[in-house]
Design a protein around this motif. Sequence first.
Motif, PDB file in Angstrom:
ATOM      1  N   SER A 266     -52.087  14.207  41.411  1.00  0.00           N
ATOM      2  CA  SER A 266     -52.674  15.334  42.368  1.00  0.00           C
ATOM      3  C   SER A 266     -51.825  15.363  43.774  1.00  0.00           C
ATOM      4  N   GLY A 267     -51.254  16.469  43.902  1.00  0.00           N
ATOM      5  CA  GLY A 267     -50.342  16.567  44.988  1.00  0.00           C
ATOM      6  C   GLY A 267     -49.145  17.566  44.705  1.00  0.00           C
ATOM      7  N   TRP A 268     -48.472  17.533  45.778  1.00  0.00           N
ATOM      8  CA  TRP A 268     -47.304  18.456  45.578  1.00  0.00           C
ATOM      9  C   TRP A 268     -46.020  17.610  44.547  1.00  0.00           C
ATOM     10  N   VAL A 269     -45.390  18.351  43.882  1.00  0.00           N
ATOM     11  CA  VAL A 269     -44.178  17.690  43.236  1.00  0.00           C
ATOM     12  C   VAL A 269     -43.255  18.619  43.097  1.00  0.00           C
ATOM     13  N   GLN A 270     -41.914  17.941  42.876  1.00  0.00           N
ATOM     14  CA  GLN A 270     -40.550  18.833  42.722  1.00  0.00           C
ATOM     15  C   GLN A 270     -40.725  19.649  41.479  1.00  0.00           C
ATOM     16  N   GLN A 271     -41.357  20.633  41.455  1.00  0.00           N
ATOM     17  CA  GLN A 271     -41.668  21.352  40.102  1.00  0.00           C
ATOM     18  C   GLN A 271     -40.306  21.520  39.536  1.00  0.00           C
ATOM     19  N   GLN A 272     -39.370  22.544  40.299  1.00  0.00           N
ATOM     20  CA  GLN A 272     -38.190  22.760  39.383  1.00  0.00           C
ATOM     21  C   GLN A 272     -37.387  21.573  39.207  1.00  0.00           C
ATOM     22  N   HIS A 273     -37.155  20.399  39.851  1.00  0.00           N
ATOM     23  CA  HIS A 273     -36.480  19.475  39.378  1.00  0.00           C
ATOM     24  C   HIS A 273     -37.108  18.845  38.104  1.00  0.00           C
ATOM     25  N   ILE A 274     -38.495  18.746  38.111  1.00  0.00           N
ATOM     26  CA  ILE A 274     -39.232  18.285  36.768  1.00  0.00           C
ATOM     27  C   ILE A 274     -39.002  19.047  35.581  1.00  0.00           C
ATOM     28  N   LEU A 275     -39.028  20.253  35.653  1.00  0.00           N
ATOM     29  CA  LEU A 275     -38.717  21.104  34.739  1.00  0.00           C
ATOM     30  C   LEU A 275     -37.408  21.164  34.089  1.00  0.00           C
ATOM     31  N   ARG A 276     -36.357  21.113  35.188  1.00  0.00           N
ATOM     32  CA  ARG A 276     -34.965  20.912  34.662  1.00  0.00           C
ATOM     33  C   ARG A 276     -34.503  19.588  34.065  1.00  0.00           C
ATOM     34  N   HIS A 277     -35.468  18.556  34.063  1.00  0.00           N
ATOM     35  CA  HIS A 277     -35.217  17.291  33.268  1.00  0.00           C
ATOM     36  C   HIS A 277     -35.036  17.382  31.871  1.00  0.00           C
ATOM     37  N   GLU A 278     -33.995  16.724  31.424  1.00  0.00           N
ATOM     38  CA  GLU A 278     -33.817  16.796  30.019  1.00  0.00           C
ATOM     39  C   GLU A 278     -34.977  16.601  29.129  1.00  0.00           C
ATOM     40  N   SER A 279     -35.756  15.674  29.627  1.00  0.00           N
ATOM     41  CA  SER A 279     -36.962  15.235  28.677  1.00  0.00           C
ATOM     42  C   SER A 279     -38.047  16.208  28.497  1.00  0.00           C
ATOM     43  N   VAL A 280     -38.222  17.058  29.437  1.00  0.00           N
ATOM     44  CA  VAL A 280     -39.146  18.154  29.612  1.00  0.00           C
ATOM     45  C   VAL A 280     -38.906  19.139  28.774  1.00  0.00           C
ATOM     46  N   GLY A 281     -39.570  19.732  27.557  1.00  0.00           N
ATOM     47  CA  GLY A 281     -39.608  20.827  26.605  1.00  0.00           C
ATOM     48  C   GLY A 281     -40.389  21.772  26.727  1.00  0.00           C
ATOM     49  N   CYS A 282     -41.520  21.704  27.506  1.00  0.00           N
ATOM     50  CA  CYS A 282     -42.659  22.471  27.230  1.00  0.00           C
ATOM     51  C   CYS A 282     -43.215  22.703  28.869  1.00  0.00           C
ATOM     52  N   PHE A 283     -43.601  23.889  29.095  1.00  0.00           N
ATOM     53  CA  PHE A 283     -44.121  24.141  30.482  1.00  0.00           C
ATOM     54  C   PHE A 283     -45.396  24.733  30.345  1.00  0.00           C
ATOM     55  N   VAL A 284     -46.793  24.240  30.510  1.00  0.00           N
ATOM     56  CA  VAL A 284     -48.195  24.599  30.646  1.00  0.00           C
ATOM     57  C   VAL A 284     -48.579  25.153  31.750  1.00  0.00           C
ATOM     58  N   CYS A 285     -48.694  26.459  31.985  1.00  0.00           N
ATOM     59  CA  CYS A 285     -48.679  26.937  33.308  1.00  0.00           C
ATOM     60  C   CYS A 285     -49.486  28.251  33.428  1.00  0.00           C
ATOM     61  N   HIS A 286     -49.844  28.510  34.662  1.00  0.00           N
ATOM     62  CA  HIS A 286     -50.734  29.685  35.060  1.00  0.00           C
ATOM     63  C   HIS A 286     -50.326  31.027  34.934  1.00  0.00           C
TER      64      HIS A 286
END
Length: 491
Positions: A352-372
């Motif tokens: 819970s709280g703020w995260v570096q969303q763009q950095h996380i999305l661009r990490h090579e291990s991330v393959g799926c984004f569940v969002c609103h």
Amino acid sequence: MDSSSPLHVLMFPYLAFGHISPFLQLARKLCAAGDVRITFLSAAANLSRIQSLLPALPSVTVVPLQLPALPGLPAGAESTADLPADSPAVELLKLAVDGTRPQVELLLRELRPHLAVFDFGMHWLPAVAEPLGVRTVFFSVFAAVSTAYFTVPARRLHGPNPTLEDLKAPPTGFPAGDASSIRSVPYYQAANFLYIFKSFNGGPCLYERVVKCIESCSAIMAKTSVEMEGPYIDYVERQFGKPMLLTGPLAPEPPKGKLETRWAKWLGGFPKGAVVFSSFGSETFLTDDGARELLLGLEMSGLPFLVVLNFPAKRVPGGTNLPGGGGAEEELRKRLPEGFEERVQGRGIVHSGWVQQQHILRHESVGCFVCHAGLSSVMEGVVAGCRLVMMPQKGDQYVNAKLFAGDLGIGVEVERRDEDGWFAREAVFAAVRKVMPPPVMTEEDEEESENGMWKKVKEKHGKWREFLMNKELQDGYVVELVERMRKLANA
């Protein structure tokens, strides 16, 4: 205006950072594309954050406005981020923006910009600016499909108070056949759309504000492209009888800095493209049931996941007036299913709280984004190379999801119950499985990945990501935009 002089543009977004951010992005693009000078207006309390997002841009001047005090509007509340999402004061903020009219008129008289680019909250601005020779441009920070579905004159055919049945169907003349995947919307979405026609505190409803803005301005501007939304752009132009100036999709700029070590280390422990990241932004919140079903659905997938759950702002003793207040961790623990942490230990994190969303999305291990399905979030996910699973929760998010999943074929929506929008863990699991291979592939899975949804989504995603990443094409949109803005200023 003299063709050799800079184009002076006054920009006035609504007091929500979901609106301010696209205006800032546009300001940076305009300054990079040509000889443009910008005066940016906002409430005084927002200036430091705005200026931090405009580094090394001497051609942009940020001017503070003083919001009038209104009964019921907390002192110091100068953007939606300062208020609980369900607070009546959110509506009072619109009236406070109306109260800045004398200040804005004085600035327009003093500065005499060539153009004023404004937002939905300032339906009165054209009446102030146009008599001074300042051409006005209404900038919609939403997709063109949103304007086409909600805020066109054809909606007036239903009168000032459309019914649920009226709102379940697109307006008369809306793109049909192969031009749009939207034939109707479910009951729970139409019920949410009633808000657009509701008046608060004696002020005009959202529909009236937006339509008055567009009908009174010289031109409409939208952060989209013909390639992505051609039929909706044409429809809006026909409805209002005026041109749309297109910025292009305004693909997100690469984030600055590095990903925090704790997230980089955790994500680095998984294979390329294996992790599901889920976040619903800072102003969209799941119900307790929704949070539980989301988490259990991701647990069922067998995939590693990182979920960000935030909660409506509240004041708690010793806390702060931020999402979750001082009790964010306590709020989070309340929503975790029994035994959940133990079962997903090592492969699942809920934060819970703020995260570096763009950095996380661009990490090579991330393959799926569940969002609103917020427009900015979807764009960030596509550019980052993540497959999309969309769970829209309100307003424009619903038609965004249909645009991207239905029209463009990028990602999928989670299946919901028609009457109230409830979704089950099995629906979350099924949606993730449609775009992500399971952690252990069977022969059946391998065949499905070659011939089924995974392959189709991957192909479509690759096409649109390439389009958004084409710098020459995107820069061309902005160059053409500046040329059209100059012509408008001289008209």
